[in-house]
Write an enzyme that holds these catalytic residues in place. Structure first.
Site, PDB file in Angstrom:
ATOM      1  N   ARG A  16       0.690  -1.283   0.144  1.00 44.71           N
ATOM      2  CA  ARG A  16      -0.063  -0.045   0.025  1.00 44.71           C
ATOM      3  C   ARG A  16       0.576   1.288   0.181  1.00 44.71           C
ATOM      4  O   ARG A  16       1.839   1.459   0.716  1.00 44.71           O
ATOM      5  CB  ARG A  16      -0.964  -0.281   1.232  1.00 44.71           C
ATOM      6  CG  ARG A  16      -1.480  -0.546   1.679  1.00 44.71           C
ATOM      7  CD  ARG A  16      -3.111  -0.752   2.871  1.00 44.71           C
ATOM      8  NE  ARG A  16      -3.593  -2.258   2.337  1.00 44.71           N
ATOM      9  CZ  ARG A  16      -4.939  -2.294   3.754  1.00 44.71           C
ATOM     10  NH1 ARG A  16      -5.041  -0.684   3.389  1.00 44.71           N
ATOM     11  NH2 ARG A  16      -5.084  -3.656   4.131  1.00 44.71           N
ATOM     12  N   SER A 115      -8.315  -0.380  -0.690  1.00 43.41           N
ATOM     13  CA  SER A 115      -9.380  -0.622   0.195  1.00 43.41           C
ATOM     14  C   SER A 115      -9.879   0.418   1.247  1.00 43.41           C
ATOM     15  O   SER A 115     -10.669   1.286   0.711  1.00 43.41           O
ATOM     16  CB  SER A 115      -7.979  -1.339   1.332  1.00 43.41           C
ATOM     17  OG  SER A 115      -9.113  -2.554   2.716  1.00 43.41           O
ATOM     18  N   HIS A 116     -10.147   0.979   2.581  1.00 44.60           N
ATOM     19  CA  HIS A 116     -11.088   2.160   3.053  1.00 44.60           C
ATOM     20  C   HIS A 116      -9.945   3.227   3.350  1.00 44.60           C
ATOM     21  O   HIS A 116      -9.854   3.361   4.146  1.00 44.60           O
ATOM     22  CB  HIS A 116     -11.161   0.973   4.709  1.00 44.60           C
ATOM     23  CG  HIS A 116      -9.541   0.998   5.449  1.00 44.60           C
ATOM     24  ND1 HIS A 116      -9.276  -0.591   5.196  1.00 44.60           N
ATOM     25  CD2 HIS A 116      -9.558   1.345   6.561  1.00 44.60           C
ATOM     26  CE1 HIS A 116      -7.940  -0.284   6.205  1.00 44.60           C
ATOM     27  NE2 HIS A 116      -8.294   0.468   7.469  1.00 44.60           N
ATOM     28  N   LYS A 125      -3.239  -6.572  -2.927  1.00 45.84           N
ATOM     29  CA  LYS A 125      -3.983  -7.944  -2.412  1.00 45.84           C
ATOM     30  C   LYS A 125      -3.367  -9.083  -3.276  1.00 45.84           C
ATOM     31  O   LYS A 125      -4.170  -8.831  -4.509  1.00 45.84           O
ATOM     32  CB  LYS A 125      -5.753  -7.541  -1.760  1.00 45.84           C
ATOM     33  CG  LYS A 125      -5.185  -6.284  -0.649  1.00 45.84           C
ATOM     34  CD  LYS A 125      -6.443  -6.236   0.013  1.00 45.84           C
ATOM     35  CE  LYS A 125      -6.844  -5.480   0.784  1.00 45.84           C
ATOM     36  NZ  LYS A 125      -8.128  -5.176   1.533  1.00 45.84           N
ATOM     37  N   ASP A 261     -16.641  -1.082   3.134  1.00 40.60           N
ATOM     38  CA  ASP A 261     -15.676  -0.428   2.602  1.00 40.60           C
ATOM     39  C   ASP A 261     -15.264  -0.518   1.026  1.00 40.60           C
ATOM     40  O   ASP A 261     -15.784  -0.411   0.773  1.00 40.60           O
ATOM     41  CB  ASP A 261     -14.515  -1.018   3.607  1.00 40.60           C
ATOM     42  CG  ASP A 261     -13.519  -2.254   3.353  1.00 40.60           C
ATOM     43  OD1 ASP A 261     -14.477  -3.300   2.106  1.00 40.60           O
ATOM     44  OD2 ASP A 261     -12.586  -2.704   3.663  1.00 40.60           O
ATOM     45  N   ASP A 263     -13.261  -1.754  -1.253  1.00 43.22           N
ATOM     46  CA  ASP A 263     -13.321  -2.839  -1.721  1.00 43.22           C
ATOM     47  C   ASP A 263     -14.193  -4.004  -1.539  1.00 43.22           C
ATOM     48  O   ASP A 263     -14.457  -4.989  -2.141  1.00 43.22           O
ATOM     49  CB  ASP A 263     -11.952  -3.626  -2.508  1.00 43.22           C
ATOM     50  CG  ASP A 263     -11.289  -3.994  -0.591  1.00 43.22           C
ATOM     51  OD1 ASP A 263     -11.733  -3.599   0.368  1.00 43.22           O
ATOM     52  OD2 ASP A 263     -10.012  -4.785  -0.862  1.00 43.22           O
ATOM     53  N   ASP A 265     -14.391  -6.085   1.339  1.00 46.77           N
ATOM     54  CA  ASP A 265     -14.237  -7.844   2.047  1.00 46.77           C
ATOM     55  C   ASP A 265     -14.577  -7.391   3.291  1.00 46.77           C
ATOM     56  O   ASP A 265     -14.408  -7.920   4.089  1.00 46.77           O
ATOM     57  CB  ASP A 265     -12.499  -7.545   2.361  1.00 46.77           C
ATOM     58  CG  ASP A 265     -11.707  -6.354   2.453  1.00 46.77           C
ATOM     59  OD1 ASP A 265     -12.206  -5.264   2.664  1.00 46.77           O
ATOM     60  OD2 ASP A 265     -10.931  -7.013   2.377  1.00 46.77           O
ATOM     61  N   ARG A 266     -14.611  -5.689   3.510  1.00 46.94           N
ATOM     62  CA  ARG A 266     -15.885  -5.438   4.770  1.00 46.94           C
ATOM     63  C   ARG A 266     -16.376  -5.639   4.684  1.00 46.94           C
ATOM     64  O   ARG A 266     -17.523  -4.636   3.993  1.00 46.94           O
ATOM     65  CB  ARG A 266     -14.223  -4.480   5.991  1.00 46.94           C
ATOM     66  CG  ARG A 266     -13.159  -4.995   5.958  1.00 46.94           C
ATOM     67  CD  ARG A 266     -12.462  -4.366   6.859  1.00 46.94           C
ATOM     68  NE  ARG A 266     -12.090  -3.109   5.998  1.00 46.94           N
ATOM     69  CZ  ARG A 266     -12.161  -1.893   7.397  1.00 46.94           C
ATOM     70  NH1 ARG A 266     -12.406  -1.777   8.376  1.00 46.94           N
ATOM     71  NH2 ARG A 266     -12.311  -0.362   6.641  1.00 46.94           N
ATOM     72  N   HIS A 348     -13.734  -8.147   8.783  1.00 45.05           N
ATOM     73  CA  HIS A 348     -13.655  -8.879   7.878  1.00 45.05           C
ATOM     74  C   HIS A 348     -14.371 -10.458   8.704  1.00 45.05           C
ATOM     75  O   HIS A 348     -13.716 -10.284  10.143  1.00 45.05           O
ATOM     76  CB  HIS A 348     -12.156  -8.691   8.213  1.00 45.05           C
ATOM     77  CG  HIS A 348     -11.284  -7.599   7.704  1.00 45.05           C
ATOM     78  ND1 HIS A 348     -11.044  -7.321   6.085  1.00 45.05           N
ATOM     79  CD2 HIS A 348     -11.254  -6.999   7.842  1.00 45.05           C
ATOM     80  CE1 HIS A 348     -10.203  -6.738   5.474  1.00 45.05           C
ATOM     81  NE2 HIS A 348     -10.346  -6.213   6.758  1.00 45.05           N
TER      82      HIS A 348
END
Length: 479
Positions: A16, A115-116, A125, A261, A263, A265-266, A348
């Protein structure tokens, strides 16, 4: 030709950085060269997904403005190393994970996503051979790039580089998500009234398709992908980002609401009364549902999770296991232990039971609907039955990257001399008669993270005082 990464972007769980500052298209191409070379050489962990004559890597990207540029450069690097690329295009990270898990002829996957994090951030990722690619693996990519240790592969057919195939996998992914409510009464599903907030993140199109094919009444917010995030930041762990969802649930008198979020994934959840159901509380609901079918199963939660969660898992006949924070670390621990369920306070949630074991906010939302119906209680009733604890959210405060881990180690050493009850598998989690407090260094940002929980407001203040005391001894303070 060798390439040197900014050392701050090679993180524990993924890669990142800030696009145009610490992360650029040259980095993306170098990542492709290194990862592609590893795959082409039949890298560690490939197992049954070992390299074919022309190995394949699946690639996806999120809705950030920089993501298409990074995708193009990443693919250039991959195919230069003799790897064929299956591009699934714009979509949520779990859609990329699904593609890697369900396609039998691919050896790895890379999702380009911030992501967030703020809109100018981005990253990568990765998964290799069905397993998370993190930690030492990421450092290996950096070392390969620094040495220019890349292959230019020529196959028996004379091809000097890989090729790119574009595949639309959205419909198959959503079809798989819907299996999470298979067998549930259609009339009860049809009675559900739910609000959804995609936050202008990558979840939008998948969410629109999912809800169009799911029984019930669904009200959607911000499903148009916009990498500037014009409505609110896509991080459901920050309560302020749930304001629009709360307002929707209240205005429409909905059963509950779900936010994602950037992407997807959460997830974050509010009940019908607008109360937040945090990630560790959600995991308690999922554990209760799961343990009716799989008694004695191990359920993993990260070190930031409430004591109430571990008690809940045990009370319903499960085996609670505390582990390190981080999606890659949790997934690796699930593979090691065979646990069918795991989760983090940050939202997650990892289902191996009935799914693939990766973190998927959309699938977790589907499983929340299923759990509510199987348990015979509304989401609001489930939230109301949870013990009321006095706790903090994640308290995050900036500390220089070079200082954050050293400061936590100083705290650990001082506590060891006092005989305190400490779990130090990831930072320090200290249990006292008032409850517990945690201090750990973030693996993704230049911050320290603190959290505390008690049965009383007074106890919580004392715990926070202990955190502040330890920080002061290391020349730091919260805020």
């Amino acid at each position: 030709m060798a390439h040197a990464f900014d050392p701050t972007i090679l993180r524990e769980y993924d890669i990142r950085g800030v696009f145009g500052t610490t992360l650029g298209v040259e980095d993306a191409q170098a990542i492709g060269r290194s990862f592609g070379t590893l795959v082409a050489r039949g890298g560690p962990g490939l197992g049954s997904k070992g390299a074919q004559a022309w190995p394949k890597v699946v690639v996806g990207y999120d809705g950030r403005l920089s993501s298409p540029m990074l995708e193009s450069a990443l693919i250039t690097g991959l195919i230069a190393s003799g790897v064929d690329v299956v591009s699934v295009g714009l979509g949520p990270t779990p859609m990329l994970y699904y593609a890697e898990a369900s396609m039998q002829d691919v050896q790895g996957g890379i999702q380009i996503t911030g992501s967030h994090n703020p809109a100018d951030h981005n990253g990568f990722k990765m998964v290799l051979g069905g397993a998370p690619f993190f930690g030492a693996d990421i450092q290996t990519l950096g070392a390969m790039a620094a040495e220019g240790d890349w292959d230019d592969v020529v196959g028996e057919d004379g091809r000097e580089a890989g090729c790119v195939t574009r595949v639309d996998i959205l419909d198959a992914y959503v079809t798989r998500l819907l299996q999470g409510i298979d067998g549930l009464p259609a009339d009860r599903l049809a009675a559900m009234r739910i609000g959804w907030d995609a936050g202008n993140g990558a979840a939008g199109p998948a969410l629109e398709l999912l809800t169009s094919r799911m029984p019930g009444e669904h009200h959607l917010l911000f499903t148009q992908i916009d990498g500037t995030f014009p409505n609110h930041h896509p991080d459901p762990t920050e309560e302020c980002n749930l304001a629009d969802l709360r307002a929707l649930v209240a205005a429409k008198n909905l059963d509950f609401g779900v936010a994602f979020d950037g992407d997807a994934d959460r997830l974050g959840v509010v009940d019908g009364q607008g109360r937040v159901i945090w990630g560790d509380q959600l995991l308690g609901v999922f554990a209760e549902d799961l343990l009716r079918e799989l008694p004695n199963a191990t359920v993993i939660a990260d070190i930031k999770a409430s004591r109430a969660l571990f008690d809940t898992i045990a009370a319903h006949g499960g085996k609670p296991l505390m582990w390190k924070t981080g999606h890659s670390l949790i997934k690796a621990k699930m593979q090691e232990t065979g646990a069918p369920l795991a989760g983090e306070m940050t939202g997650h949630v990892f289902f191996k039971h009935g799914y693939y074991g990766f973190d998927d906010g959309l699938y977790a939302a589907v499983r929340l609907i299923a759990a509510s119906l199987r348990l015979g209680r509304t989401v609001t009733e489930l939230r109301g039955a949870m013990p009321e604890m006095f706790n903090t959210p994640e308290l995050r405060f900036r500390v220089d990257e070079s200082r954050k881990f050293a400061a936590v180690e100083e705290v650990r050493e001082r506590l060891a001399r006092t005989g305190a009850e400490v779990v130090d598998l990831d930072g320090v989690r200290v249990t006292t008669s008032d409850g517990w407090w945690l201090l750990r260094a973030s693996n993704t940002q230049d911050v320290l993270v603190a959290r505390a929980e008690s049965g009383t407001a007074e106890g919580l203040e004392r715990l926070l005082g202990q955190i502040d005391e330890q920080l002061a001894l290391s020349g730091l303070r919260r805020g």
